[in-house]
Each structure stands twice: as C-alpha cells, then as structure tokens.
Motif scaffolding. Structure first.
Motif, PDB file in Angstrom:
ATOM      1  N   ILE A 112      -4.768   4.385  -1.590  1.00  0.00           N
ATOM      2  CA  ILE A 112      -5.995   5.029  -2.088  1.00  0.00           C
ATOM      3  C   ILE A 112      -6.660   4.081  -3.072  1.00  0.00           C
ATOM      4  O   ILE A 112      -5.992   3.480  -3.927  1.00  0.00           O
ATOM      5  N   ALA A 113      -8.002   3.977  -2.940  1.00  0.00           N
ATOM      6  CA  ALA A 113      -8.801   3.209  -3.895  1.00  0.00           C
ATOM      7  C   ALA A 113      -9.586   4.176  -4.767  1.00  0.00           C
ATOM      8  O   ALA A 113      -9.998   5.243  -4.297  1.00  0.00           O
ATOM      9  N   ILE A 114      -9.768   3.789  -6.031  1.00  0.00           N
ATOM     10  CA  ILE A 114     -10.624   4.610  -6.907  1.00  0.00           C
ATOM     11  C   ILE A 114     -11.765   3.759  -7.456  1.00  0.00           C
ATOM     12  O   ILE A 114     -11.574   2.620  -7.869  1.00  0.00           O
ATOM     13  N   ASN A 115     -12.953   4.364  -7.445  1.00  0.00           N
ATOM     14  CA  ASN A 115     -14.153   3.726  -7.983  1.00  0.00           C
ATOM     15  C   ASN A 115     -14.051   3.632  -9.512  1.00  0.00           C
ATOM     16  O   ASN A 115     -13.260   4.350 -10.130  1.00  0.00           O
ATOM     17  N   PRO A 116     -14.891   2.793 -10.108  1.00  0.00           N
ATOM     18  CA  PRO A 116     -14.820   2.639 -11.557  1.00  0.00           C
ATOM     19  C   PRO A 116     -14.943   3.955 -12.359  1.00  0.00           C
ATOM     20  O   PRO A 116     -14.353   4.079 -13.426  1.00  0.00           O
ATOM     21  N   THR A 123      -6.320   1.423   3.300  1.00  0.00           N
ATOM     22  CA  THR A 123      -6.685   2.033   2.017  1.00  0.00           C
ATOM     23  C   THR A 123      -8.061   2.669   2.158  1.00  0.00           C
ATOM     24  O   THR A 123      -9.012   2.019   2.596  1.00  0.00           O
ATOM     25  N   PHE A 124      -8.134   3.944   1.802  1.00  0.00           N
ATOM     26  CA  PHE A 124      -9.432   4.639   1.826  1.00  0.00           C
ATOM     27  C   PHE A 124      -9.769   5.060   0.399  1.00  0.00           C
ATOM     28  O   PHE A 124      -8.923   5.002  -0.504  1.00  0.00           O
ATOM     29  N   HIS A 125     -11.002   5.509   0.204  1.00  0.00           N
ATOM     30  CA  HIS A 125     -11.418   5.907  -1.142  1.00  0.00           C
ATOM     31  C   HIS A 125     -11.136   7.371  -1.414  1.00  0.00           C
ATOM     32  O   HIS A 125     -11.440   8.245  -0.591  1.00  0.00           O
ATOM     33  N   ASP A 168       1.609   4.126  -0.881  1.00  0.00           N
ATOM     34  CA  ASP A 168       2.239   2.804  -0.799  1.00  0.00           C
ATOM     35  C   ASP A 168       1.472   1.811  -1.650  1.00  0.00           C
ATOM     36  O   ASP A 168       2.004   0.767  -2.038  1.00  0.00           O
ATOM     37  N   LEU A 169       0.206   2.121  -1.913  1.00  0.00           N
ATOM     38  CA  LEU A 169      -0.653   1.185  -2.654  1.00  0.00           C
ATOM     39  C   LEU A 169      -1.738   1.971  -3.383  1.00  0.00           C
ATOM     40  O   LEU A 169      -2.276   2.939  -2.845  1.00  0.00           O
ATOM     41  N   LEU A 170      -1.984   1.556  -4.606  1.00  0.00           N
ATOM     42  CA  LEU A 170      -3.099   2.131  -5.375  1.00  0.00           C
ATOM     43  C   LEU A 170      -4.036   0.982  -5.725  1.00  0.00           C
ATOM     44  O   LEU A 170      -3.601  -0.031  -6.287  1.00  0.00           O
ATOM     45  N   LEU A 171      -5.305   1.150  -5.339  1.00  0.00           N
ATOM     46  CA  LEU A 171      -6.301   0.095  -5.565  1.00  0.00           C
ATOM     47  C   LEU A 171      -7.279   0.533  -6.652  1.00  0.00           C
ATOM     48  O   LEU A 171      -8.021   1.508  -6.471  1.00  0.00           O
TER      49      LEU A 171
END
Ligand code: DX5
Ligand code: ZN
Length: 222
Positions: free
Chosen positions: A112-116, A87-89, A131-134
């Motif tokens: 993919i990760a998303i910041n606040p 997972t990358f940002h 496949d994944l959302l963080l």
C-alpha cells in the motif's frame, strides 16, 4: 540491506533495454514501474503490455506502483504481465484489505502507498497484511519533484508501526530522493529507495546506482 529501486519514469525510452540492463549491472534490486491512469494522478504512463515486454529483458524484481483508480480491476493483468510486487494507493479503493489478500492469492507481494496528506496511523489495522508500505515523499504523478520534508517524520512513524506489528514488511520511500537526502531517509527507517531523476537523468545510470550503494555502505544501513 538497503535496496535501490530505479524508477523507469525518468528513463530514456529510446534505449530502454540498455538502460534497464545498466541499472541491473549497477546493483539495483528492484525496477520501479509507475503506472498512472490520468485520473488518480494527472499523468498517464503505461499498462500491462509494456511490463510484459520488459519482463523479457530483465531479472530484476518488478515493483509496480499503481497510481490508478479502482486498482482492483487491473491487478490480475499486472500480475500476469510479470509484476512481482503490486502496490496500490490507500486513497484509491474502499476495500484495501480485500485487495491485499487478493494480490497475495495471485502470487505477488502486496503493498500500500500513502499520499503525503494521508497519516501513517490510517494503516494501523492493516499493517499486518502488508508486504510493503510505500511512503510517498512527493505528490504522485511526476518525476523530478522536490522531497517533502515532513516525509522523514512519516518514515519514522511507519518504521515504529512496522517494527511493532509486522517486521517482515518492507518500508519504501518514493519521490525527490538523491545524494542530498538518501542517508536521511535510510536513517529514518526506509529500506527500499525509489529514485528516478537522480539515477536516469545522469550520463551513466548504472554508475549512479553504484554511487548510491557506496554512499549507504557507511550510513548504518539496516
Ligand atoms: C512519482 C513516482 C515516482 C517518480 C520518482 O509519482 O511515483 O516513482 O518516478 O521520481 P524522482 O525520483 O525523480 O522524484
Ligand atoms: Zn513510484
């Protein structure tokens, strides 16, 4: 089925093998590995060498959360070190879709990760490739921070987006989660719960995992 993902950031590195085996026996499914570069976030952790070594002592799914600039330069190294999920940002690269495709091509699951401060709506055109959302529920960089309350609404938005466009995508939440709010994040739609402090900053991390699973057993887990 909700998955518990202990974050190694809060573990005792003098006893790292025993700590990992404890959470594995405690029923954790993922091992969350926070990679920080001192640029994307104001902290530095570890690189592929550490992950390759840890791979020898655990069967857990290695869930690598890259908090690094230019993640495209390093995903192959993390994959060959044993990362199962990479997972990358969203904020860290201008070519997110290309990178997702590449991560899948090299045999890992892509997240993919998303910041606040990043709205869930930014992912509208890319959710089908995930496949994944963080959803980050703290500003990334450190363990033991306070959960940002607005993250619950973001989880609900992410849940709707995933349900409408890519139900196979897992929804993960990371930061400030413990006994007081784990049921709320699950009710908001999260399926993978990252926890550092509230698992490793206890006398028995394996027991902490069991306690959280038991708490969720009656909480309408998906
Ligand atoms: C923070 C990391 C988290 C962190 C969570 O940047 O991404 O994974 O370890 O720690 P807690 O659960 O203590 O907030
Ligand atoms: Zn993380």
């Amino acid at each position: 089925m909700i998955k518990i993902a202990p974050s190694l950031l809060s573990a005792d590195f003098c006893n790292i093998k025993a700590q990992i085996q404890e959470v594995e026996r405690g029923g954790a499914q993922y091992l969350h590995l926070d990679v920080m570069d001192g640029r994307f976030v104001p902290n530095i952790t570890w690189g592929p060498k550490i992950i390759r070594d840890l791979r020898k002592c655990s069967q857990l799914v290695f869930d690598c959360h890259l908090m690094i600039e230019e993640p495209e330069r390093y995903v192959d190294d993390f994959r060959s070190a044993g990362a199962d999920i990479i997972t990358f940002h969203y904020e860290a690269t201008p070519h997110a879709q290309r990178l997702l495709t590449h991560i899948r091509k090299i045999g890992a699951k892509a997240g993919i990760a998303i910041n606040p401060q990043t709205p869930v709506s930014m992912l509208q055109d890319i959710v089908g490739d995930l496949d994944l959302l963080l959803v980050m529920s703290v500003n990334p960089g450190f363990g033991g921070q306070t959960f940002i309350a607005r993250s619950l609404a973001k989880l609900r938005e992410a849940r709707s987006l995933i349900d409408a466009s890519n139900p196979a995508c897992e929804l993960e939440v990371d930061g400030g989660i413990g006994e007081e709010n784990i049921r709320e994040v699950v009710a908001a739609g999260a399926q993978v719960i990252v926890m550092g402090n509230s698992i490793f900053n206890t006398p028995h991390p394996g027991e902490a995992c069991k306690k959280f699973s038991a708490l969720l057993a009656g909480a309408g887990a998906r």
